[in-house]
Design a protein around this motif. Structure first.
Motif, PDB file in Angstrom:
ATOM      1  N   PHE A 173      -1.483   0.738  -4.984  1.00 56.81           N
ATOM      2  CA  PHE A 173      -0.784  -0.474  -4.581  1.00 56.81           C
ATOM      3  C   PHE A 173       0.450  -0.628  -5.459  1.00 56.81           C
ATOM      4  O   PHE A 173       0.382  -0.452  -6.676  1.00 56.81           O
ATOM      5  N   TYR A 179      -9.737  -5.537  -4.838  1.00 57.68           N
ATOM      6  CA  TYR A 179      -9.330  -5.344  -3.449  1.00 57.68           C
ATOM      7  C   TYR A 179      -9.051  -3.856  -3.296  1.00 57.68           C
ATOM      8  O   TYR A 179      -8.696  -3.179  -4.269  1.00 57.68           O
ATOM      9  N   HIS A 180      -9.199  -3.354  -2.077  1.00 54.12           N
ATOM     10  CA  HIS A 180      -9.041  -1.902  -1.912  1.00 54.12           C
ATOM     11  C   HIS A 180      -8.933  -1.535  -0.442  1.00 54.12           C
ATOM     12  O   HIS A 180      -9.255  -2.334   0.448  1.00 54.12           O
ATOM     13  N   CYS A 181      -8.499  -0.312  -0.189  1.00 52.97           N
ATOM     14  CA  CYS A 181      -8.560   0.270   1.147  1.00 52.97           C
ATOM     15  C   CYS A 181     -10.017   0.607   1.434  1.00 52.97           C
ATOM     16  O   CYS A 181     -10.713   1.178   0.589  1.00 52.97           O
ATOM     17  N   HIS A 182     -10.493   0.265   2.642  1.00 50.21           N
ATOM     18  CA  HIS A 182     -11.898   0.508   2.963  1.00 50.21           C
ATOM     19  C   HIS A 182     -12.136   1.876   3.581  1.00 50.21           C
ATOM     20  O   HIS A 182     -13.248   2.157   4.050  1.00 50.21           O
ATOM     21  N   HIS A 184      -4.415   1.351   7.349  1.00 53.26           N
ATOM     22  CA  HIS A 184      -5.361   1.190   6.245  1.00 53.26           C
ATOM     23  C   HIS A 184      -6.125  -0.120   6.423  1.00 53.26           C
ATOM     24  O   HIS A 184      -5.513  -1.175   6.609  1.00 53.26           O
ATOM     25  N   PHE A 208      -7.798  -3.141   4.804  1.00 52.27           N
ATOM     26  CA  PHE A 208      -7.701  -3.790   3.496  1.00 52.27           C
ATOM     27  C   PHE A 208      -8.861  -4.753   3.323  1.00 52.27           C
ATOM     28  O   PHE A 208      -9.117  -5.604   4.183  1.00 52.27           O
ATOM     29  N   HIS A 209      -9.556  -4.652   2.192  1.00 49.19           N
ATOM     30  CA  HIS A 209     -10.725  -5.500   1.917  1.00 49.19           C
ATOM     31  C   HIS A 209     -10.552  -6.193   0.577  1.00 49.19           C
ATOM     32  O   HIS A 209     -10.250  -5.551  -0.433  1.00 49.19           O
ATOM     33  N   MET A 233       0.862  -1.184   0.000  1.00 50.65           N
ATOM     34  CA  MET A 233       0.000   0.000   0.000  1.00 50.65           C
ATOM     35  C   MET A 233       0.898   1.234   0.000  1.00 50.65           C
ATOM     36  O   MET A 233       1.731   1.400   0.893  1.00 50.65           O
ATOM     37  N   ASN A 268       2.236  -2.018   4.405  1.00 50.19           N
ATOM     38  CA  ASN A 268       1.773  -0.625   4.424  1.00 50.19           C
ATOM     39  C   ASN A 268       2.979   0.286   4.605  1.00 50.19           C
ATOM     40  O   ASN A 268       3.600   0.295   5.672  1.00 50.19           O
ATOM     41  N   GLU A 285      -9.894   4.805  -1.329  1.00 45.36           N
ATOM     42  CA  GLU A 285     -10.299   4.006  -2.488  1.00 45.36           C
ATOM     43  C   GLU A 285     -10.542   4.914  -3.697  1.00 45.36           C
ATOM     44  O   GLU A 285     -10.078   4.649  -4.804  1.00 45.36           O
ATOM     45  N   ILE A 326       0.515  -8.242   3.040  1.00 51.82           N
ATOM     46  CA  ILE A 326       0.068  -6.889   2.691  1.00 51.82           C
ATOM     47  C   ILE A 326       0.893  -5.914   3.515  1.00 51.82           C
ATOM     48  O   ILE A 326       0.821  -5.909   4.750  1.00 51.82           O
TER      49      ILE A 326
END
Length: 289
Positions: free
Chosen positions: A189, A270-273, A221, A223-224, A175, A215, A278, A213
């Motif tokens: 990313f 996938y993304h930062c929630h 962050h 992550f989802h 990230m 950071n 995002e 993952i």
């Protein structure tokens, strides 16, 4: 705003992740919740905030955790507080034995400042980017004798435990972005911002993958990963399986998860929630074939 419109946000606001000044519970500001003494209620709490982390506490009264993100624990666990990133949800049992009043609140949580200040947040603000807030007033009313309460007996963990599974592929996702001034970069990313036409990770159906993952920013962050739940295996292994739909990747830290790539061929993301992050590009495309 007073006229009902959403206040505009500048780039710095979005970089931090806007939290707003008002937190609602089921659409109400600080509602009153009544629970009868000697009874057991099951609460499902979902953090639908855009950026705010919730460190939940029912003041003076512990609760029993049944599970995070729909994955049941083998047995309820007593907790005094529960941390939910945006997108996390928990199921808990509330079993008050005596009448009285208390509050459901979220304790202050410092999720970082993207390097925009010198120990005090941007422009000298608070380090607690998710501030202490009262969510609801809870009143425990007279009820049946506590000895009549029936203990909850939940199911065992139904998801496959991947801690001893063969890992078919390992990969690292980093990230990146943030900062201030000339060193500011867009969120993304692996140094790349989101491109819906680009496949960032190609997965093979029927395999188990291990993702580390990382950071590199100065802010936590969440992550989802869409479609497949993630089992946390590091940095430390827990006593029993821990599954999440959203994992918190700490500032300048990392977390390792395993993914059982079953079913669901095709593309997802996938993304930062934190939704501002995002929108600023901290998202990638997955293709399962």
């Amino acid at each position: 705003m007073s006229n009902g419109t959403v206040a505009a946000a500048d780039h710095m606001d979005a970089m931090l992740g806007r939290e707003g000044e008002l937190v609602l519970v089921n659409g109400l500001q600080q509602p009153r919740i009544e629970v009868a003494a000697g009874t057991t209620e099951r609460w499902r709490v979902v953090n639908t905030c855009a950026s705010r982390f919730l460190d939940l506490e029912l003041e003076g009264r512990p609760w029993q955790l049944l599970g995070y993100d729909g994955q049941a624990l083998r047995a309820p666990q007593q907790r005094d507080s529960l941390l939910l990133a945006p997108g996390n949800r928990v199921d808990v049992l509330v079993s008050p034995s005596a009448t009285g009043s208390t509050t459901l609140r979220s304790r202050g949580y410092d999720r970082g400042d993207m390097g925009m200040g010198m120990g005090g947040g941007m422009m000298g603000g608070s380090d607690d980017t998710s501030s202490d807030v009262t969510l609801a007033a809870v009143t425990v009313t007279p009820g049946p004798d506590a000895s009549r309460a029936v203990p909850w007996r939940g199911p065992g963990v139904s998801a496959r435990d991947l801690r001893r599974a063969q890992v078919d592929r390992s990969r690292t996702l980093t990230m990146t972005g943030g900062g201030m001034g000339m060193g500011m970069t867009e969120f993304g990313f692996d140094g790349r911002t989101f491109d819906p036409d680009r496949v960032d990770q190609e997965l093979r159906l029927g395999t188990v993958e291990e993702w580390t993952i990382t950071n590199t920013t100065t802010m936590d962050h969440p992550f989802h990963l869409h479609v497949w739940p993630m089992q946390i295996v590091g940095p430390e292994e827990s006593a029993e399986p821990e599954w999440r739909d959203v994992v918190i990747v700490p500032a300048n830290g990392q977390i390792t998860v395993r993914v059982d790539v079953r079913n669901h061929p095709g593309r997802t993301v996938y993304h930062c929630h934190i939704l501002d992050h995002e929108d600023l590009g901290m998202m990638g495309v997955v293709a399962a074939v």
